[in-house]
Motif scaffolding. Structure first.
Motif, PDB file in Angstrom:
ATOM      1  N   LEU A 190      -0.551   0.169  -1.620  1.00  8.46           N
ATOM      2  CA  LEU A 190      -1.081  -0.622  -0.757  1.00  8.46           C
ATOM      3  C   LEU A 190      -0.757  -0.188   0.843  1.00  8.46           C
ATOM      4  N   TRP A 191       0.769   0.252   1.084  1.00  3.75           N
ATOM      5  CA  TRP A 191       1.094   0.831   2.313  1.00  3.75           C
ATOM      6  C   TRP A 191       0.305   1.997   2.773  1.00  3.75           C
ATOM      7  N   ASN A 192      -0.318   2.918   1.556  1.00  2.30           N
ATOM      8  CA  ASN A 192      -1.046   4.044   2.167  1.00  2.30           C
ATOM      9  C   ASN A 192      -2.438   3.466   2.722  1.00  2.30           C
ATOM     10  N   THR A 193      -2.889   2.399   1.821  1.00  2.54           N
ATOM     11  CA  THR A 193      -4.295   1.939   2.307  1.00  2.54           C
ATOM     12  C   THR A 193      -4.089   1.493   3.738  1.00  2.54           C
ATOM     13  N   LEU A 232       0.635   8.182  -9.157  1.00  2.00           N
ATOM     14  CA  LEU A 232       1.152   6.919  -8.979  1.00  2.00           C
ATOM     15  C   LEU A 232       1.072   6.560  -7.484  1.00  2.00           C
ATOM     16  N   PHE A 233       1.492   7.261  -6.782  1.00  2.07           N
ATOM     17  CA  PHE A 233       1.785   6.955  -5.287  1.00  2.07           C
ATOM     18  C   PHE A 233       0.343   6.904  -4.690  1.00  2.07           C
ATOM     19  N   ARG A 234      -0.720   7.549  -4.863  1.00  2.00           N
ATOM     20  CA  ARG A 234      -2.086   7.837  -4.468  1.00  2.00           C
ATOM     21  C   ARG A 234      -1.858   7.844  -2.709  1.00  2.00           C
ATOM     22  N   ARG A 246      -0.273  -6.640  -5.617  1.00  2.00           N
ATOM     23  CA  ARG A 246      -1.522  -7.021  -6.127  1.00  2.00           C
ATOM     24  C   ARG A 246      -2.050  -8.179  -5.241  1.00  2.00           C
ATOM     25  N   ARG A 247      -1.216  -9.145  -5.520  1.00  2.00           N
ATOM     26  CA  ARG A 247      -1.716 -10.350  -4.723  1.00  2.00           C
ATOM     27  C   ARG A 247      -1.850 -10.220  -3.367  1.00  2.00           C
ATOM     28  N   LEU A 248      -0.945  -9.387  -2.485  1.00  2.00           N
ATOM     29  CA  LEU A 248      -1.103  -9.320  -1.097  1.00  2.00           C
ATOM     30  C   LEU A 248      -2.074  -8.510  -0.803  1.00  2.00           C
ATOM     31  N   PRO A 261      -9.963  -0.533  -6.266  1.00  2.00           N
ATOM     32  CA  PRO A 261      -9.581  -0.623  -7.718  1.00  2.00           C
ATOM     33  C   PRO A 261      -7.940  -0.211  -7.756  1.00  2.00           C
ATOM     34  N   ALA A 262      -7.672   0.936  -7.139  1.00  2.02           N
ATOM     35  CA  ALA A 262      -6.487   1.306  -7.473  1.00  2.02           C
ATOM     36  C   ALA A 262      -5.270   0.171  -6.969  1.00  2.02           C
ATOM     37  N   LEU A 263      -5.629  -0.569  -6.143  1.00  2.28           N
ATOM     38  CA  LEU A 263      -4.704  -1.434  -5.667  1.00  2.28           C
ATOM     39  C   LEU A 263      -4.447  -2.614  -6.683  1.00  2.28           C
ATOM     40  N   PHE A 264      -5.131  -2.667  -7.666  1.00  4.17           N
ATOM     41  CA  PHE A 264      -5.119  -3.636  -8.511  1.00  4.17           C
ATOM     42  C   PHE A 264      -4.774  -3.154 -10.116  1.00  4.17           C
ATOM     43  N   ASP A 265      -4.409  -1.952 -10.156  1.00  6.07           N
ATOM     44  CA  ASP A 265      -4.248  -1.304 -11.712  1.00  6.07           C
ATOM     45  C   ASP A 265      -2.889  -2.093 -12.262  1.00  6.07           C
ATOM     46  N   SER A 266      -3.274  -2.451 -13.595  1.00  2.15           N
ATOM     47  CA  SER A 266      -1.889  -3.052 -14.193  1.00  2.15           C
ATOM     48  C   SER A 266      -0.775  -2.329 -14.568  1.00  2.15           C
ATOM     49  N   ASP A 267       0.176  -2.741 -14.838  1.00  2.00           N
ATOM     50  CA  ASP A 267       1.468  -2.065 -14.931  1.00  2.00           C
ATOM     51  C   ASP A 267       1.256  -0.819 -16.132  1.00  2.00           C
TER      52      ASP A 267
END
Length: 695
Positions: free
Chosen positions: A138-141, A355-357, A475-477, A486-492
């Motif tokens: 998220l922070w990278n995006t 993981l970091f992306r 994910r919610r934020l 889609p990478a922001l919403f990957d499951s655990d």
């Protein structure tokens, strides 16, 4: 449940695997016993080769901690002034709307780098915590500033890297094969008690254990010898011991010729540290230096364990660089049980980049140092930090320069979100508070920086109240911000599989299915393990006493000794004659558990410990309320008088919350907000103070 914490007869009992996420090298594997959806028991995994069925005095109460009456269970919004800690309950939708709106305003006006995701060591998991830089996608995006994690071990990691090409050393379990064990600033019975089982096994087999520490700690009392040197002089002692080795002709000349670079230059530097000069620097009898040097010269293998405390000063990186060089002179790096154990973190070959992306970054971003938060919040303006998102951290208490940190947190134009379990000192400065899950309530994957195992943490119970995991919160934020990658919403589980699927040899045969089934796995390294048997990962392929890489980075190319900054200032030493050490407490872990009353009662009250001579010179008696101060700030504590500390040293423990002790400030009010010599590390132990009776 029964008084022993187990389910009564007739109730179905499930046992779920997990692991401790806290900032400890042991990273214990545990099992949670669940009956009817309630966690009724917690124990160390009995068959785990390192945990061996035991947890520490702190984590033994973890289940009770998750059910504490002061736990945060719902989102909150500030209603009073910053720092007052007055809030009202709100819903998640309202909280996310406000966070998303404020972040959007900040980014639109100042750019993404005005947002600082400030993450600490409260959770070291790869999914929910620091090791995986939870939230980094998220922070990278958003193009947020990069959080530079400098508070813990970075100076030593950089220093060992110049000598060895890596921060990895020996497997701490292999210290059982050592015949001489040097514990450099390592109070293992408090900070990594499972290692003591390895050390005591070595002792029973004839090993001689030396605790090199300015305080007679719990561990030092059980060692065969205690060497109480001046704080920050470990590298000087290492050079002095090697001087004795050279005087006896006991250096490993074949190893030096074949496996090292820069030996003539390093030998010349060692020769400058005669036993007499070393004793003067370290505050030791000459006989101590000579005796230990002779023992080092004739005892193979010699294994060393260094903890993080010895590198928290202006010469900390050089100290670990020199300790890593010592086994190159004696040839111990070639032997099972020989060499230095500092951190095993790099042995886990998970695909962290997956993981970091970082590929999601829109372009280059600045880094902001964790230990310079006060400076960043009060002086940086290109762009200014306008939004602070704190998780797994308690900077109002845990960071040096406490007065400036709190001044920055008081800024009304700084939008601050804190994700937490309890109302810490930092929570009082938040605009929005988000309730976070604890380890028994979410999915995680962990390794340890003091052993060779990875652990799967299965959620054992449902989260209480409205608590959400870190991953779910982000994910919610992301959704509320209107982001769609889609990478922001990957499951655990998706995140865990990405981490484990990089093909690194350390993970051969280890996948998510196996971890979920077995709970833990040893990484694929032999035991015992000689890490550099086939060469060092340096540019030369050899151990480097002289490092061109260090020179290119602006450091002395030659391994040596760099004194603590405040120890080298004679005028400062005259005005402030005591060196203050804030060591790890036995009943807290950093600031975690400092609100747990059963542990607070065992810890007592905030104290400072002085040698009887230092107390008498100031007219101070046991139990007196004293003021500990320097030019940066002050705090109060009860005096303990003991010869467990050497003259010239004042010892306290870190972790106390100011709001729970009645102190307006803590030990970090006296600590300078500056960098160690390498990596931007912290300088908690490079700190001169005076002590007087409190008014």
């Amino acid at each position: 449940m029964n008084r022993d914490g187990r389910a009564p007869a007739g109730r179905a009992l499930k046992i779920l695997p997990g692991g401790c996420p806290l900032d400890c090298p042991d990273a214990c594997s545990w099992q949670v016993e669940v009956a009817d959806g309630v966690a009724v028991g917690l124990r160390g995994t009995p068959e785990h080769p390192y945990t061996r069925g035991t947890l520490c005095v702190k984590v033994n109460q973890y289940l009770e901690h998750t059910r504490a009456p002061d736990r945060l269970l719902h989102p909150l919004r500030r209603t009073g002034r910053k720092g007052e800690g007055r809030f009202e309950r709100i819903g998640w939708d309202e909280a996310l709307d406000e966070i998303a709106g404020r972040l959007t305003e900040v980014i639109d006006r100042y750019g993404g780098q005005a947002v600082w995701p400030y993450q600490g060591t409260g959770n070291l998991g790869y999914l929910q915590g620091l090791q995986g830089r939870a939230g980094s996608r998220l922070w990278n995006t958003l193009g947020a500033s990069r959080h530079d994690m400098t508070i813990c071990s970075i100076a030593g990691l950089v220093g060992t890297g110049y000598t060895l090409g890596t921060s990895r050393g020996i497997d701490p379990e292999d210290l059982r094969h050592s015949r001489l064990i040097l514990l450099w600033g390592c109070n293992t019975l408090t900070t990594s008690h499972h290692l003591w089982k390895v050390l005591s096994q070595a002792q029973r087999s004839g090993a001689y254990v030396v605790a090199i520490d300015h305080v007679l700690t719990r561990t030092a009392r059980l060692a065969d010898e205690h060497v109480p040197l001046n704080p920050g002089t470990d590298a000087a002692l290492a050079l002095g011991l090697l001087n004795v080795v050279l005087s006896l002709g006991a250096e490993d000349r074949t190893y030096l010729a074949e496996r090292t670079v820069g030996w003539p230059e390093f030998r010349a530097r060692i020769e400058q540290f005669t036993p007499r000069r070393t004793a003067e620097i370290c505050g030791l009898p000459v006989e101590t230096v000579e005796r230990l040097g002779r023992r080092l010269a004739v005892t193979r293998p010699t294994g060393m364990k260094a903890a993080q405390g010895i590198q928290r000063h202006a010469g900390g990186g050089m100290a670990l660089r020199t300790l890593a060089a010592l086994p190159g002179v004696t040839g111990d790096w070639k032997l099972p049980g020989g060499g230095l154990a500092y951190s095993t973190d790099g042995y886990f070959g998970g695909d962290r980049e997956a993981l970091f992306r970082d590929d999601l970054l829109p372009g280059p971003v600045r880094s902001l140092s964790m230990t310079r938060i006060g400076e960043a919040l009060t002086t940086v303006d290109d762009p200014p930090v306008k939004a602070l998102f704190v998780y797994g951290a308690n900077p109002a208490t845990a960071v040096g320069g406490q007065s400036q940190v709190r001044a920055g947190l008081l800024r009304e134009d700084l939008f601050t979100v804190v994700m937490e379990h309890f109302r810490t000192d930092t929570v009082d400065y938040a605009d929005i508070v988000l309730p976070a899950t604890m380890q028994t309530e979410h999915t995680d994957l962990l390794d340890g920086y003091g052993h060779m195992y990875i652990t799967w943490n299965e959620p054992a119970v449902a989260p209480p109240g409205e608590c959400l995991s870190t991953t779910e919160t982000f994910r919610r934020l992301a959704a509320r911000l209107g982001l769609t990658d889609p990478a922001l919403f990957d499951s655990d589980e998706d995140l865990a599989r990405a981490l484990l699927s990089g093909g690194h040899p350390s993970l051969d045969g280890i996948d998510l299915d196996r971890l979920r089934r077995e709970g833990y796995a040893r990484l694929n390294y032999p035991s015992p393990y000689v890490p550099f048997a086939d060469g060092f990962p340096t540019p030369s392929g050899k151990l480097e006493f002289v490092s061109a890489t260090a020179a290119a980075d602006g450091y002395d190319p030659l391994t040596g000794y760099t004194p603590p900054q405040e120890a080298a200032d004679p005028e400062l030493a005259r005005r402030l004659p005591l060196v203050l050490i804030s060591s790890a407490p036995h009943f807290f872990l950093n600031t975690t558990f400092a609100n747990r009353q059963s542990l607070v009662r065992r810890a007592g009250t905030p104290f400072v410990e002085l040698h009887p001579d230092d107390a008498a010179a100031r007219g101070l008696a046991e139990g007196a309320l004293v003021r500990i101060f320097n030019d940066r700030g002050d705090f109060t504590a009860r005096l303990q008088v003991s010869d467990a500390v050497r003259r010239g040293v004042a010892r306290t423990t870190k972790g106390w919350w100011s709001k729970l002790t009645g102190n307006r400030a803590g030990v970090n009010a006296t600590v300078d907000e500056r960098d160690a010599d390498m990596g931007g590390g912290a300088v908690f132990h490079d700190n001169r103070v005076e002590v007087s009776a409190a008014e």
